[in-house]
Scaffold this motif. Structure first.
Motif, short mmCIF file in Angstrom:
data_model
loop_
_atom_site.label_atom_id
_atom_site.label_comp_id
_atom_site.label_asym_id
_atom_site.label_seq_id
_atom_site.Cartn_x
_atom_site.Cartn_y
_atom_site.Cartn_z
N UNK A 68 0.84 -1.22 0.00
CA UNK A 68 0.00 0.00 0.00
C UNK A 68 0.86 1.25 0.00
N UNK A 69 1.86 1.20 0.92
CA UNK A 69 2.72 2.39 1.01
C UNK A 69 3.51 2.60 -0.29
N UNK A 75 2.67 6.57 -6.47
CA UNK A 75 1.80 7.55 -7.13
C UNK A 75 2.25 8.98 -6.79
N UNK A 76 2.79 9.10 -5.51
CA UNK A 76 3.31 10.44 -5.18
C UNK A 76 4.50 10.79 -6.07
N UNK A 77 5.35 9.77 -6.24
CA UNK A 77 6.53 10.02 -7.09
C UNK A 77 6.09 10.35 -8.51
N UNK A 78 5.13 9.58 -8.98
CA UNK A 78 4.65 9.85 -10.35
C UNK A 78 4.09 11.26 -10.44
N UNK A 79 3.27 11.62 -9.40
CA UNK A 79 2.69 12.97 -9.42
C UNK A 79 3.81 14.02 -9.40
N UNK A 80 4.82 13.74 -8.47
CA UNK A 80 5.92 14.72 -8.37
C UNK A 80 6.69 14.80 -9.68
N UNK A 81 6.95 13.62 -10.26
CA UNK A 81 7.70 13.62 -11.52
C UNK A 81 6.91 14.36 -12.60
#
Ligand SMILES: Nc1ncnc2c1ncn2[C@@H]1O[C@H](COP(=O)(O)OP(=O)(O)OP(=O)(O)O)[C@@H](O)[C@H]1O
Ligand SMILES: [Mg+2]
Length: 546
Positions: A68-69, A75-81
């Motif tokens: 989950x983490x 997804x956070x990394x994807x969003x940040x990228x």
């Protein structure tokens, strides 16, 4: 013996039975232990199974958590990228936009400069055709002595103490807020405006083309005008103090227009040695409305100011008969000659300026060439002539200001005799007049008394006469009051249109000088309105094109 054998057998029988029992008991105990062990094994197996189950389940929980983490982080990394990508793209877009804008700014600036250049050329052409007086304005930096007697209003703030600003290279802005008076917020336009940081070199670069005109046969006059302490002598000559030479020799960067003009003149002349014009110099000061010849020498060959008069020739030109000219052949000769004579110039310390010029100085550089006899200029009846030193001329009796002196023949003497060393007439080709006016001043402010007050009064009157002449010329009045002062009388030809005239207005940026600054800017504005028709070139000395 058999009894004894029976006892032993019983013993061993008993012993065997006893051991048998012990073995049996042990075996039973073993069975019991085996059972217990089996039970324990079972329990242990059960426990291990249980623990494994729990471990598995907690591992699964942990794994699920991690997954989950991981998903969240992913997804956070994807969003940040994606965000960074967007930013990067935005940065690239802005960069390319900035690049395009920079390019178009460069192009626009180039076009602007080109248009400005064209405008300047057209303006110069118009000025030439109309015979306008060119006016430049130089705002000097605020200097330590401005602070010493600064008015209380501006003592606390050096910024508000400055009222005159160079907005661009053609505009001066005066912002003057006086308590109890309406604000003054006025702009003035001139051919060129120099800010406080602009160097002597920059000023000369703008002035330099006039020297080319001089060699093309035009008379040229460069005149510094402004209130006392505003930088006229600095602009014309350079920095000076009582102990140093009047024309600075070492601080090359600070040389003013006069030494630079001499250098440029001899440089231009050296470009065509075959037709080099002769160069002669006269140095004159107008002091207390009298004209003094600073090159004239007394009977003991000591240089002293000798009084002269202006006369009108048959051709209507203004001449100073018997004015001393000396020929010079290099910049060094010119500077040595002029520097020596400038020491004679009247100076006086005032509250405003410790080294104030008390007279108007006019240095005239005359170029002469031997004419070809059929030249149209040579056929003119009003040709001014110069004479070599071995042809002495009768001099007017001179009234010396410093010495009353009989005059000694100098190297050159215009209007005295028609022949040069070759027996040919020598024709004045062109004249360069370099004028460092005395500064207008308010007697109350400069704190002068006695003889200095008299000087101040003469200075102010002659400057007022100059303003009147320009007023009359700009309004095209029938009568121009040239004769109201010796200064305007002497400069009549120049002012009336016989020369390309450049007035350099020198102004102080300080609040305490604001009234005089406005007066000087008004003078310059009036001067620009004068239209005198195109200046005419004299006989042209061929030059090597640059
Ligand atoms: N652009 C400048 N940069 C630095 N110093 C300057 C500048 N203009 C003038 N000064 C200094 O200001 C002082 C006054 O200048 P200057 O002697 O030229 O005044 P002036 O206009 O000739 O005054 P006056 O009419 O009284 O003779 C001098 O010490 C001069 O060196
Ligand atoms: Mg001066």
């Amino acid at each position: 013996m058999p009894a004894r054998g029976g006892r032993w057998a019983g013993f061993w029988e008993q012993r065997a039975r006893q051991l048998q029992r012990q073995v049996q008991a042990k075996e039973e105990r073993i069975v019991e232990l085996e059972t217990e062990n089996a039970i324990l094994h079972l329990k242990l197996a059960e426990k291990v199974k249980q623990d494994r189950k729990e471990l598995r389940s907690s591992s699964l929980d942990l794994l699920r958590d991690c997954q989950g983490q991981q998903q969240d982080c992913g997804s956070e990394i994807v969003t940040a990228v994606q965000g960074a990508q967007r930013h990067h793209e935005a940065v690239l877009a802005w960069q390319s936009k900035a690049g395009c804008l920079e390019q178009s700014l460069r192009e626009t600036t180039e076009r602007y400069q080109l248009e400005k250049q064209k405008r300047k050329q057209l303006h110069n052409r118009l000025v030439e055709l109309k015979g306008n007086i060119r006016v430049h304005c130089r705002i000097r930096p605020a200097l330590p002595f401005d602070k010493e007697s600064e008015d209380p209003l501006s003592q606390n703030s050096s910024v508000s103490a400055e009222v005159a600003h160079a907005v661009d290279d053609e505009t001066v802005l005066v912002r003057w807020d006086r308590p109890g008076h309406p604000w003054i917020n006025k702009t003035y336009n001139f051919e060129r405006v120099y800010g406080p940081a602009e160097s002597q070199r920059v000023v000369f670069e703008e002035v330099c083309p006039l020297l080319t005109s001089l060699l093309d046969g035009y008379n040229v006059c460069i005149m510094a005008y402004g209130q006392t302490g505003s930088g006229k002598s600095y602009t014309m000559m350079g920095p000076h103090s009582r102990k140093e030479p009047v024309l600075p020799v070492e601080s090359q960067g600070d040389l003013g227009i006069i030494p630079r003009a001499a250098e440029e003149l001899f440089r231009l002349i050296s470009e065509n040695p075959s037709r080099s014009p002769k160069v002669a110099v006269s140095v004159v000061e107008v002091y207390n409305n009298d004209i003094f010849d600073l090159l004239a020498k007394d009977s003991c060959a000591v240089t002293s100011g000798v009084k002269r008069e202006v006369l009108t020739t048959k051709a209507g030109k203004k001449e100073i008969p018997s004015l001393t000219y000396e020929s010079v052949h290099s910049t060094e000769e010119f500077l040595t000659l002029v520097d020596g004579r400038l020491r004679l110039r009247a100076k006086h310390a005032t509250l405003v300026h410790a080294d104030s010029s008390r007279s108007h100085l006019i240095i005239t550089v005359t170029l002469t060439t031997a004419p070809s006899w059929d030249s149209p200029a040579n056929r003119q009846s009003d040709v001014s002539v110069l004479k070599e030193p071995d042809c002495p001329s009768p001099r007017q009796p001179a009234t010396g200001r410093r010495h009353s002196a009989a005059h000694r023949t100098s190297s050159w003497s215009p209007g005295a005799a028609p022949e040069g060393p070759t027996g040919h007439m020598e024709q004045v080709h062109a004249k360069l007049q370099l004028v460092d006016l005395a500064g207008s001043e308010c007697a109350g402010v400069s704190g002068v008394t006695g003889a200095a007050l008299r000087e101040t009064s003469f200075i102010n009157r002659s400057l007022a006469a100059l303003a009147d002449v320009l007023g009359a010329l700009s309004e095209r009045r029938g009568h121009v009051p040239y004769r109201n002062s010796k200064l305007t009388h002497l400069l009549q030809d120049v002012l009336g249109g016989d020369a390309k005239l450049l007035v350099i207005l020198c102004v102080s940026p300080c609040r305490k000088h604001a009234a005089e600054t406005l007066q000087s800017l008004g003078f310059g504005t009036r001067a620009r309105q004068v239209q005198r028709g195109p200046a005419r070139a004299g006989r042209v000395a061929p030059r090597t094109p640059r």
